[in-house]
Enzyme design. Structure first.
Site, PDB file in Angstrom:
ATOM      1  CG  LEU A  51      71.373  33.076 -28.290  1.00  0.00           C
ATOM      2  CD1 LEU A  51      70.363  34.208 -28.399  1.00  0.00           C
ATOM      3  CD2 LEU A  51      70.685  31.792 -27.863  1.00  0.00           C
ATOM      4  CD  GLU A  52      79.836  32.468 -30.900  1.00  0.00           C
ATOM      5  OE1 GLU A  52      79.439  31.420 -31.441  1.00  0.00           O
ATOM      6  OE2 GLU A  52      81.011  32.858 -30.928  1.00  0.00           O
TER       7      GLU A  52
END
Ligand SMILES: *[C@@H]1O[C@H](CO)[C@@H](O)[C@H](O)[C@H]1NC(C)=O
Ligand SMILES: *[C@@H]1O[C@H](CO)[C@@H](O)[C@H](O)[C@H]1NC(C)=O
Length: 448
Positions: A51-52
Site C-alpha cells: 500500500l505504501e
C-alpha cells in the site's frame, strides 16, 4: 475544511504486533485530545509495504500531472487494456512514471502494467496476485478512464545498508570456514587482511562483532565487486522474475519512464555528482574511478569540501559498495538494459519532496469531491456539516444585529446635531434640556 485534515504517522513494519497495537492505542487516545478534527479509531492503522508503494506511485504521478486528461502532442502516451472492462478497444492515455526506491533496509519497485499479464505457471499467478493492484482514481466507480493496474514489489534486506551487512556476514562466514579448512589466518590481524574489492583502495576496516572480527583492506575494484554481489540478488532462471525469483511483469523499456529515489539518488549524486538523467555507462565509469581512488585521496577531497553537503564519511566509505549494489539491482535484478534512457534519479519532483502520504490522501478522498459533501449536508445526513452551517448562520445573525445598532447610533448622532443647531439658533446657552431629554429616553434610537 477541518474534517478533511489527515495525519499520517509512520510506524515501522518490523515492530512486533503487540508493540504496533500499543502505539496505535496511544495515538487513538492522544490524537482526539490534541487535535480537534474529525477522528475515529479506524483512522489509525498500519499499512502494508504494498500500500505504501501504491501511495508513493499515486503521489508522484499526481505531481507529474500524469492523471490529467488534456495532453499536448508531446506527451508520452501508452495503450492500456483497462482492467475489469470488457471493451476490446484499448484506451490511449498519458504514460505514467514508475518508481524505484532503495532505502537502507529495503528496495521497492512500482510501475503501471498497461496490458493484461500472462503467467509462466499457476504458482506464479498466485504470487502475482499479491503484487498487482487494480484501483480506480476516477471520480466515481463507473468511470474506467482512470483505472490503473500497478505492480508493486518490496524486497526486504535489499536496501543499501542491509545489503552491506549481508555481504559482510557472508565474508566472515566464508573466511572463517576457509581459515579452518586450510589452516590460514586471513583477516585475523592487520598484517594479513582480507581483501575487499567493494571498499575504496587501501581503506582499512574491521568488520564483524568483537568475538568474530575480521580485518579488511579495500582493493577498490568496481567490476570485481559487482561480480561478488551478483549471488546476493538471489535470481532464478524462471522467466518474468527479478530479485529473489519474485515475479515481475515485462517492462516496455522503449516506452516507459522511471524515477529513482533515496539510494538511487545518493549513489549517483552525493559523491559522483551525476544525479538526474541516468546513463549507465557514464555512471559505471565514474563509480569505477571512485573505487580505484586511494582512500587517503578521498579523505583529502572530503576535507576540502568537494562532495555534496549530504555526503558524510559513512557515504564515502560505502559509496563503492553501494554504487555496485545499485548497479546490480537495477540492471541484473530488475533487468533494465544498460542503454536504458528514461531513468531519472531524484530527490525532489518539481521542487516538491513527494511522499507516500500525498498519495494516501488522494486515494482515500478520491470518491469524495466537495460537491458530494455539500449535497450530504443539505440533506442533513452529516451532523458535523450541519453543525458548521448553523455556525455560519449565527454569524449572519450577529452581523445583522450589529448593523442595526450601528445605524441607530448614526441616526441618533444626526438628530443630536440637528437639535444642537436649533438650540444654537435660539441662543440659550444656559440650559441644555435636549441633553437630559435624549439621555433619559432609552427607546430613542428605535423611535426614530
Ligand atoms: C532466495 O530466493 C528464494 C526463492 O526463490 C527464497 O526462498 C530465499 O529465501 C531467498 N534467499 C534470500 C537470502 O533471500
Ligand atoms: C551515455 O553516455 C555515453 C557517453 O557520453 C553516450 O555515448 C551514450 O549514448 C549515452 N547513453 C545513453 C543511453 O544515453
Amino acid at each position: 475544511n477541518v474534517s478533511m485534515q489527515h495525519v499520517q504517522c509512520r510506524v515501522c513494519c518490523c515492530l512486533h504486533i503487540s508493540q504496533q497495537e500499543a502505539i496505535l492505542e496511544d495515538l487513538r487516545t492522544d490524537i482526539p485530545v490534541h487535535f480537534n478534527f474529525l477522528f475515529s479509531d479506524s483512522h489509525v492503522e498500519v499499512i502494508s509495504g504494498k500500500l505504501e508503494g501504491i501511495y508513493a506511485w499515486i503521489g508522484i504521478n499526481f505531481v507529474l500531472g500524469k492523471f490529467q486528461h488534456a495532453h499536448n502532442d508531446g506527451d508520452a502516451v501508452v495503450e492500456v487494456n483497462v482492467p475489469g472492462s470488457d471493451q476490446q478497444a484499448a484506451l490511449v492515455r498519458k504514460r505514467t512514471a514508475g518508481v524505484l526506491d532503495m532505502g537502507g533496509v529495503s528496495t521497492q519497485i512500482a510501475f503501471e502494467v498497461p496490458k493484461s499479464v500472462s503467467f509462466a505457471s499457476p504458482q506464479q499467478e498466485e504470487v502475482a496476485k499479491n503484487l498487482l493492484a487494480e484501483f480506480n482514481l476516477g471520480c466515481d466507480a463507473h468511470q474506467t478512464d482512470h483505472v490503473y493496474r500497478v505492480y508493486v514489489s518490496t524486497f526486504l534486506g535489499f536496501g543499501g545498508n542491509a545489503a552491506r551487512q549481508t555481504y559482510e556476514e557472508s565474508l566472515i562466514k566464508n573466511t572463517t570456514m576457509q581459515n579452518k579448512l586450510l589452516g590460514q589466518h586471513v583477516g585475523e590481524t592487520e598484517k594479513t587482511p582480507l581483501l575487499d574489492p567493494c571498499l575504496p583502495t587501501d581503506l582499512q576496516d574491521q568488520i564483524g562483532t568483537s568475538e568474530q572480527k575480521l580485518h579488511v583492506l579495500g582493493t577498490g575494484d568496481f567490476d570485481q565487486c559487482r561480480l561478488r554481489l551478483q549471488p546476493f540478488l538471489n535470481r532464478t532462471n524462471e522467466p518474468q522474475t527479478s530479485l529473489n525469483g519474485i515475479f515481475q511483469p515485462a517492462i516496455d523499456y522503449n516506452n516507459s519512464q522511471f524515477f529513482g529515489f533515496s539510494e538511487f539518488y545518493y549513489c549517483t549524486e552525493d559523491v559522483l555528482r551525476m544525479g538526474g538523467d541516468y546513463n549507465a555507462s557514464k555512471y559505471a565509469q565514474a563509480a569505477k574511478s571512485y573505487c580505484a581512488t586511494q582512500w587517503k585521496t578521498l579523505r583529502e577531497r572530503f576535507d576540502s569540501g568537494l562532495y555534496a553537503s549530504h555526503a558524510d564519511l559513512h557515504r564515502l566509505q560505502y559509496q563503492c559498495f553501494k554504487s555496485a549494489w545499485m548497479y546490480e539491482v537495477l540492471h541484473s535484478g530488475f533487468s533494465f538494459p544498460p542503454d536504458y534512457k528514461n531513468l531519472k534519479t531524484a530527490f525532489l519532483v518539481y521542487d516538491k519532496e513527494v511522499q507516500w502520504t500525498l498519495g494516501a490522501i488522494l486515494f482515500r478522498t478520491r470518491f469524495l469531491p466537495l460537491r458530494d459533501i455539500q449535497q450530504e449536508s443539505l440533506k442533513g445526513v452529516h451532523s458535523h456539516w450541519r453543525h458548521s452551517f448553523s455556525f455560519v448562520n449565527n454569524h449572519y445573525l450577529f452581523l445583522v444585529c450589529f448593523f442595526i445598532v450601528l445605524l441607530s447610533i448614526i441616526l441618533y448622532m444626526l438628530r443630536l446635531r440637528r437639535i444642537h443647531r436649533r438650540a444654537a439658533q435660539r441662543c440659550s446657552p444656559s440650559s441644555v434640556p435636549w441633553l437630559e431629554d435624549g439621555l433619559g429616553s432609552p427607546t430613542l434610537p428605535i423611535n426614530l
